[in-house]
Structure formats: structure tokens, C-alpha cells
Scaffold this motif. Sequence first.
Motif, PDB file in Angstrom:
ATOM      1  N   ARG A 250       0.824  -1.208   0.000  1.00 29.24           N
ATOM      2  CA  ARG A 250       0.000   0.000   0.000  1.00 29.24           C
ATOM      3  C   ARG A 250       0.869   1.274   0.000  1.00 29.24           C
ATOM      4  O   ARG A 250       0.531   2.269  -0.642  1.00 29.24           O
ATOM      5  CB  ARG A 250      -0.914   0.011   1.216  1.00 29.24           C
ATOM      6  CG  ARG A 250      -2.072  -0.976   1.106  1.00 29.24           C
ATOM      7  CD  ARG A 250      -2.997  -0.836   2.299  1.00 29.24           C
ATOM      8  NE  ARG A 250      -4.138  -1.731   2.188  1.00 29.24           N
ATOM      9  CZ  ARG A 250      -5.260  -1.435   1.532  1.00 29.24           C
ATOM     10  NH1 ARG A 250      -5.364  -0.273   0.903  1.00 29.24           N
ATOM     11  NH2 ARG A 250      -6.248  -2.290   1.486  1.00 29.24           N
ATOM     12  N   THR A 251       1.977   1.240   0.711  1.00 25.54           N
ATOM     13  CA  THR A 251       2.809   2.448   0.784  1.00 25.54           C
ATOM     14  C   THR A 251       3.381   2.830  -0.580  1.00 25.54           C
ATOM     15  O   THR A 251       3.210   3.968  -1.034  1.00 25.54           O
ATOM     16  CB  THR A 251       3.928   2.247   1.807  1.00 25.54           C
ATOM     17  OG1 THR A 251       3.342   2.017   3.091  1.00 25.54           O
ATOM     18  CG2 THR A 251       4.822   3.475   1.871  1.00 25.54           C
ATOM     19  N   THR A 254       0.630   4.115  -2.777  1.00 27.80           N
ATOM     20  CA  THR A 254       0.215   5.482  -2.470  1.00 27.80           C
ATOM     21  C   THR A 254       1.143   6.490  -3.150  1.00 27.80           C
ATOM     22  O   THR A 254       0.698   7.508  -3.709  1.00 27.80           O
ATOM     23  CB  THR A 254       0.211   5.695  -0.947  1.00 27.80           C
ATOM     24  OG1 THR A 254      -0.668   4.750  -0.341  1.00 27.80           O
ATOM     25  CG2 THR A 254      -0.245   7.101  -0.598  1.00 27.80           C
ATOM     26  N   ARG A 257       0.288   6.547  -6.798  1.00 25.84           N
ATOM     27  CA  ARG A 257      -0.955   7.268  -7.066  1.00 25.84           C
ATOM     28  C   ARG A 257      -0.731   8.769  -7.002  1.00 25.84           C
ATOM     29  O   ARG A 257      -1.252   9.528  -7.823  1.00 25.84           O
ATOM     30  CB  ARG A 257      -2.027   6.827  -6.058  1.00 25.84           C
ATOM     31  CG  ARG A 257      -3.380   7.514  -6.264  1.00 25.84           C
ATOM     32  CD  ARG A 257      -4.452   6.786  -5.493  1.00 25.84           C
ATOM     33  NE  ARG A 257      -4.091   6.637  -4.097  1.00 25.84           N
ATOM     34  CZ  ARG A 257      -4.252   7.602  -3.178  1.00 25.84           C
ATOM     35  NH1 ARG A 257      -4.739   8.782  -3.523  1.00 25.84           N
ATOM     36  NH2 ARG A 257      -3.918   7.390  -1.921  1.00 25.84           N
ATOM     37  N   LEU A 258       0.055   9.240  -6.019  1.00 26.74           N
ATOM     38  CA  LEU A 258       0.338  10.675  -5.918  1.00 26.74           C
ATOM     39  C   LEU A 258       1.152  11.162  -7.111  1.00 26.74           C
ATOM     40  O   LEU A 258       0.905  12.251  -7.667  1.00 26.74           O
ATOM     41  CB  LEU A 258       1.071  10.965  -4.617  1.00 26.74           C
ATOM     42  CG  LEU A 258       0.264  10.717  -3.322  1.00 26.74           C
ATOM     43  CD1 LEU A 258       1.133  10.935  -2.107  1.00 26.74           C
ATOM     44  CD2 LEU A 258      -0.975  11.607  -3.273  1.00 26.74           C
ATOM     45  N   GLU A 280      -4.349  -0.971  -7.275  1.00 28.78           N
ATOM     46  CA  GLU A 280      -4.880  -0.832  -5.920  1.00 28.78           C
ATOM     47  C   GLU A 280      -6.072  -1.759  -5.703  1.00 28.78           C
ATOM     48  O   GLU A 280      -6.208  -2.382  -4.634  1.00 28.78           O
ATOM     49  CB  GLU A 280      -5.291   0.617  -5.671  1.00 28.78           C
ATOM     50  CG  GLU A 280      -4.116   1.556  -5.453  1.00 28.78           C
ATOM     51  CD  GLU A 280      -4.566   2.955  -5.112  1.00 28.78           C
ATOM     52  OE1 GLU A 280      -3.887   3.616  -4.309  1.00 28.78           O
ATOM     53  OE2 GLU A 280      -5.616   3.384  -5.655  1.00 28.78           O
ATOM     54  N   ASP A 284      -6.299  -4.802  -2.960  1.00 29.74           N
ATOM     55  CA  ASP A 284      -7.410  -4.895  -2.008  1.00 29.74           C
ATOM     56  C   ASP A 284      -8.116  -6.239  -2.131  1.00 29.74           C
ATOM     57  O   ASP A 284      -8.503  -6.851  -1.123  1.00 29.74           O
ATOM     58  CB  ASP A 284      -8.396  -3.757  -2.247  1.00 29.74           C
ATOM     59  CG  ASP A 284      -7.809  -2.395  -1.879  1.00 29.74           C
ATOM     60  OD1 ASP A 284      -6.835  -2.383  -1.094  1.00 29.74           O
ATOM     61  OD2 ASP A 284      -8.321  -1.373  -2.369  1.00 29.74           O
TER      62      ASP A 284
END
Length: 479
Positions: A250-251, A254, A257-258, A280, A284
Motif C-alpha cells: 500500500r505504501t 500510495t 498514485r500521488l 490498488e 485490495d
Amino acid sequence: MRWALVKAAIAGTTMVALAFLIPLGLMVRETARDRAFAAAERQAAALGPALAITTDREALQRAVASTQAGADRRVAVHIPPPSGTVAPQALSTVGTARAAEGDLATAIRRGRSFTVRVPGGFTLLQPIAVDINRKAVVEVFVPEDDLTRGVATAWIVLSLVALALVAISVAVADRMGARIVSSARRLAAAARSLGSGNLAVRVPVEGRRAEGTPQELREAAVAFNAMADRVVHLLAAEREMAADLSHRLRTPLTVLRLNAASLGEGDAAEATRHAVAQLEREVDQIIRAARRTVDDQPAVSVGCDAAEVIRERVGFWSALAEDEGRAWQLAGADAPAAVPVQRGDFAAAVDALLGNVFRHTKEGTAFSVDVHTGDEAVILMVSDAGPGIADPEAALRRGEGQGGEGSTGLGLDIVRKMAEATGGDMAVGRSALLGGTEIRLRLRTRAEARTEGLSRRLARARRPASRRRGGGARAASRR
């Protein structure tokens, strides 16, 4: 096993019965023979006192008639002539005689009893001294029937005893076999249930259902239950590990995504943001699937429209194909094609097949995607105009990727397992596009597809390791 125990019981009991009953039968026959001759000797001895008193024919006739054998005309008394005559032919006979004159002379000469074969049976010749110089001969006839009287009945009784022993041993062996077979079948049924995915199955080792179970099978049941518990614990640990590893992604996701959000506008930026969003969602989904227990699994599989998924994924890869100058075509994806596979899993399989084309062929290499929908199956074929695969069998082996850096050797194996889960299969061959690679994926749509798929996977797992490893040259490019 049950029938084998019954046959062993029949063979063993029959041999034991024959070992005892045949000697008993022979002994019964000899006993009947001895009994008949002993009775004849008693009949002959009964006339001894009369001969010691007198040799008068009338007195001896009355003595012979008073005996049972004499009344049946089976006793004869050969009286010696007066003193001074010793020739056997001079003997006078009282009763019914059957022995030859030479046998009478032999009896007088030997001075002891013996038997002689005569028509219809045997005759016992018993010499009895009348005085110092004379001997009379008592002849008692023993018919053949007396020699075998009671033997047939004894043989019948012994045969019935043997049959009873065999029947009892068969009943006992069948009872024991039924218990053993029942226990073995329960263990086999539990193994099949565990193999089909029922992790809660256990074999009873105590209580009423386990009564009569042999100690060896009871120990096997205990070992099976321990193995099943270990499998449950290992699967739980594996799910937790998969969830933890997925959560660690996830890190970096993220950050991606940014970064994708700061790319601005444009087709490349939009495609990047779409890929990050899809990644993502996949992470999930992996976390949710890993956290889900066996009891939480849905009762029926959720299917999807294969044609819709294929159109979507081919459309996604078409942008990259245009950038690399690859000619492509899609055929047969216009009509709906329902398959018993979750949408995310099928989309991942299509991406794996198309990704192999882009990863393992040069830029500008053409490819095609064809969909064929039938009554029982949906067939997806992905073909390219690349160099092809030298060893298709090696290309399907899990974890043996040889397609260069970044190849894990898992892509085609994951796709194959998805196909086999529906009862279908996957094949690698030559395509019509300049002899390149063609991957043919067949997904069964019938209701019994899951059972057939499980049987196929179990059959592959039972193959010897040497056959699974195979031989020959490895794949020139691992798909």
C-alpha cells in the motif's frame, strides 16, 4: 479386502479341516473293519466250549443255530475225523461253508486264526483243539456290508462338521473384514473430502463409530486428523502472510498514485492513473481473499461475461500496441460468453497472456485475439508472429521462467490452473501468424465443470516427479 479375507478364511479352514477329517475318516473305516472281525472272533469263540465237550454233529448244529451268525447262515464248524485220520478232506462240516479245503488245512497247520477272501466278503477261520491230536475249524463269514457299516454316515457327519467350520470361519472373517473395510472407507472418504477442499473433515477415532476399528487404522486416522489440523494451520498462516505482504504494497502504491496525479493531462498520464487504480483494486482484492476463511467462501462461483472482459482488456493494451507499432485484431468478442470465473481472475488471465506478447516479442510484432463460444465451452486464443516457443511443455512448468529479467514463470501456470478449475485446459502451440506462438485457453461452462477440473488437477498432482520435470531442451522464451 473383505473378499480377500473371506477367501483366506476358506482356504485356511479347508486345509485344517482336511488335515484332521481325512485321517479321522480313514480311522473310522478301519474301526468298522476291526469291529466286524472282532465280532466274528467272538462268534467263533462262543463255539469253543461246545467243541471242547462234544463233536457230535447234532449237538454242534444246535450250538451253531443258537448263535446270531449261525442263525444267519454265516457260521460253519469243520469237525475233525476220529483219531487216526488227519487228512483235511476228511473233515465233516456243520453249517454253511465258504472257505476252500486248502485254507482249512492251512488253519489247522498254523494253529491260529486268519482271514480269507471269499465271494461277497471275508471268512474268519479259527482252529480250536478238540483233543491232543485233533483240531476243529470254526468258520465265520463276514460280509462286505459289515466291513463298511456306519462308515458312510461317519463321512457325512465329518463333512458336515467341515462345512460348519468353514461357514463359521467365513462368518467371522467377513465380520472382521466388514469392520476393516468400513474403517478404511471412512478414512478414504475423509481423504477425498479433504482433497476436495473440506478442511473441517475429521475421522472419528473414539466413540461408537470407531468401535471395532483395527489399531493400525486407528493410528492412521489419528495421523490423518493431525495432518488435516496441520493443513488448516498452514493455510491460515499462508493467508495471513499473503495479506501482510499485500498490505505492505500500500505504501509504494500510495506514492505511485500521488505521482500519477501530478502527471497532468494526456493519454499516457490517464493510462498510468488507470493502471495504478487497477493495481490498488487488485491488492485490495488479494487482502480480502486472504482474510476470507473457508466458511466465508460463496456457495456458488460468481461468473462473468468473457467477451466483455476481453474487449476491455484488449482495449487497454491497444494503446501500448499503437505506441510499439504492433498490428492487432480481435475477433469473436461481439456476442456474450458467460464463464464460471470471477471477473477479476479472468481479467488477470487475459492480461497475463497479452503481457507475455509484449514482454517476449520485439516491437512491431503483430498479435491477434480470437474468441469462440460453444454450448459447453468458451475458447480464447492469443496468437503472435514472434519466434515461438521451442519447448511448450517446459513453458508450462511452474516457476521455471526463462523469458529474461522480470519473468517469474508463474503467469501461464496461473492461467492454466484457472482453466482446469472450470474443467478446461490450456495448450501452447504454433500460430498461423508466421509460425509464432498460439496459446489456446478452453473454459468449460457446464455445471459439472468444477468436479472435472478438480479430478484433472489431482491427476496432475499424482504424476511422478520425474515425469513432471521432463527432459529435453528448455523453452527458448518462457511465457
